[in-house]
Design a protein around this motif. Structure first.
Motif, PDB file in Angstrom:
ATOM      1  N   ARG A 154       0.826  -1.206   0.000  1.00 12.26           N
ATOM      2  CA  ARG A 154       0.000   0.000   0.000  1.00 12.26           C
ATOM      3  C   ARG A 154       0.862   1.260   0.000  1.00 12.26           C
ATOM      4  O   ARG A 154       0.535   2.255  -0.661  1.00 12.26           O
ATOM      5  N   SER A 203      -3.029   5.332  -2.657  1.00 12.58           N
ATOM      6  CA  SER A 203      -3.772   4.820  -1.495  1.00 12.58           C
ATOM      7  C   SER A 203      -5.257   4.635  -1.791  1.00 12.58           C
ATOM      8  O   SER A 203      -5.875   3.659  -1.343  1.00 12.58           O
ATOM      9  N   GLN A 204      -5.855   5.564  -2.542  1.00  7.06           N
ATOM     10  CA  GLN A 204      -7.283   5.445  -2.837  1.00  7.06           C
ATOM     11  C   GLN A 204      -7.574   4.217  -3.692  1.00  7.06           C
ATOM     12  O   GLN A 204      -8.540   3.487  -3.446  1.00  7.06           O
ATOM     13  N   TRP A 225      -5.656   1.552  -3.934  1.00  9.53           N
ATOM     14  CA  TRP A 225      -5.371   0.362  -3.132  1.00  9.53           C
ATOM     15  C   TRP A 225      -6.545   0.046  -2.205  1.00  9.53           C
ATOM     16  O   TRP A 225      -6.979  -1.100  -2.112  1.00  9.53           O
ATOM     17  N   ASP A 226      -7.064   1.073  -1.521  1.00 14.03           N
ATOM     18  CA  ASP A 226      -8.180   0.864  -0.604  1.00 14.03           C
ATOM     19  C   ASP A 226      -9.413   0.348  -1.336  1.00 14.03           C
ATOM     20  O   ASP A 226     -10.132  -0.528  -0.831  1.00 14.03           O
ATOM     21  N   PHE A 250      -8.788  -3.294  -2.222  1.00 14.48           N
ATOM     22  CA  PHE A 250      -8.835  -4.098  -0.999  1.00 14.48           C
ATOM     23  C   PHE A 250     -10.277  -4.347  -0.577  1.00 14.48           C
ATOM     24  O   PHE A 250     -10.660  -5.455  -0.202  1.00 14.48           O
ATOM     25  N   GLU A 251     -11.100  -3.316  -0.677  1.00 11.21           N
ATOM     26  CA  GLU A 251     -12.510  -3.437  -0.311  1.00 11.21           C
ATOM     27  C   GLU A 251     -13.243  -4.353  -1.283  1.00 11.21           C
ATOM     28  O   GLU A 251     -14.030  -5.216  -0.879  1.00 11.21           O
ATOM     29  N   ALA A 301     -10.965  -6.491   3.699  1.00  8.41           N
ATOM     30  CA  ALA A 301     -11.331  -5.813   4.951  1.00  8.41           C
ATOM     31  C   ALA A 301     -12.113  -6.743   5.882  1.00  8.41           C
ATOM     32  O   ALA A 301     -12.148  -6.524   7.085  1.00  8.41           O
ATOM     33  N   PRO A 358      -5.666  -3.585   6.644  1.00  9.74           N
ATOM     34  CA  PRO A 358      -4.550  -3.328   5.744  1.00  9.74           C
ATOM     35  C   PRO A 358      -3.315  -2.886   6.505  1.00  9.74           C
ATOM     36  O   PRO A 358      -3.415  -2.252   7.538  1.00  9.74           O
TER      37      PRO A 358
END
Length: 210
Positions: free
Chosen positions: A186, A191-192, A194-195, A198-199, A204, A209
């Motif tokens: 990450r 970051s956006q 990646w998040d 991930f979601e 999550a 993370p």
């Protein structure tokens, strides 16, 4: 006549290809050299520098087997089209009934190959043609699933396409890892993005993370 057919394909002489086929040239006979490509595969390679999709159509109309392997069993015409990223050729082959779930001697499969390089339109075509049947299979040199490849590339459109087609984010790959385990670090990513990945992949629900 086989050598003449390959020469006409390589020279982008569509009229000559059609005349040879009408005269009885075998659309399935492989090259005599070690590579052992079949006419359909040679026609796909020829598209890169000016060949015509009409040659593929003509070969198929005269009985070319859209699922025939080359002499070394490395590729079918569909795998060739995917690896060369020839979308028009893929469309022709899919319409002619080419199998989207083939696996090469090295474990390469069309959908995984598309996910590995981010070929979204080709992946969509393959899924339309039935590639979802093997969507969770891992293989190839990397041992990843298609979703694992998309995660590794942080390819949100590909991740969404695969999930919508039924990819399981918890399907294990060769190393018994899930798709979200294949996300890049990450700290080295946007970051956006990646998040969001991930979601989407359900990470999550299992862990926080890093």
């Amino acid at each position: 006549m086989s050598k003449e057919l390959f020469a006409a394909i390589e020279q982008h002489d569509t009229a000559r290809v059609k005349a040879l086929l009408a005269g009885g040239a075998d659309p399935n006979e492989p090259q005599s050299e070690e590579r052992g490509l079949r006419p359909l595969q040679e026609a796909i390679f020829a598209l890169y520098d000016g060949g015509e999709v009409d040659v593929l159509q003509a070969l198929i109309e005269h009985g070319a087997d859209v699922n025939a392997w080359d002499a070394k069993r490395d590729q079918t015409p569909l795998l060739t089209a995917v690896c060369e990223q020839e979308v028009e050729a893929l469309e022709v082959l899919v319409r002619a009934g080419a199998d989207p779930n083939v696996r090469s001697s090295e474990g390469i499969m069309p959908l995984r190959a598309c996910a590995e390089v981010g070929s979204l339109s080709m992946a969509a075509l393959l899924l339309y043609a039935g590639a979802a049947r093997t969507i969770n299979d891992w293989g190839g040199l990397s041992g990843l699933t298609a979703l694992g490849h998309a995660a590794l590339r942080l390819d949100l459109p590909m991740i969404k396409l695969l999930l919508a087609a039924g990819a399981d984010p918890r399907a294990p790959d060769e190393d018994d890892l899930h798709a979200y385990d294949r996300l890049p670090p990450r700290a080295e990513s946007d970051s956006q993005t990646w998040d969001a990945a991930f979601e989407l992949l359900g990470g999550a629900k299992d862990r926080m993370p890093l």
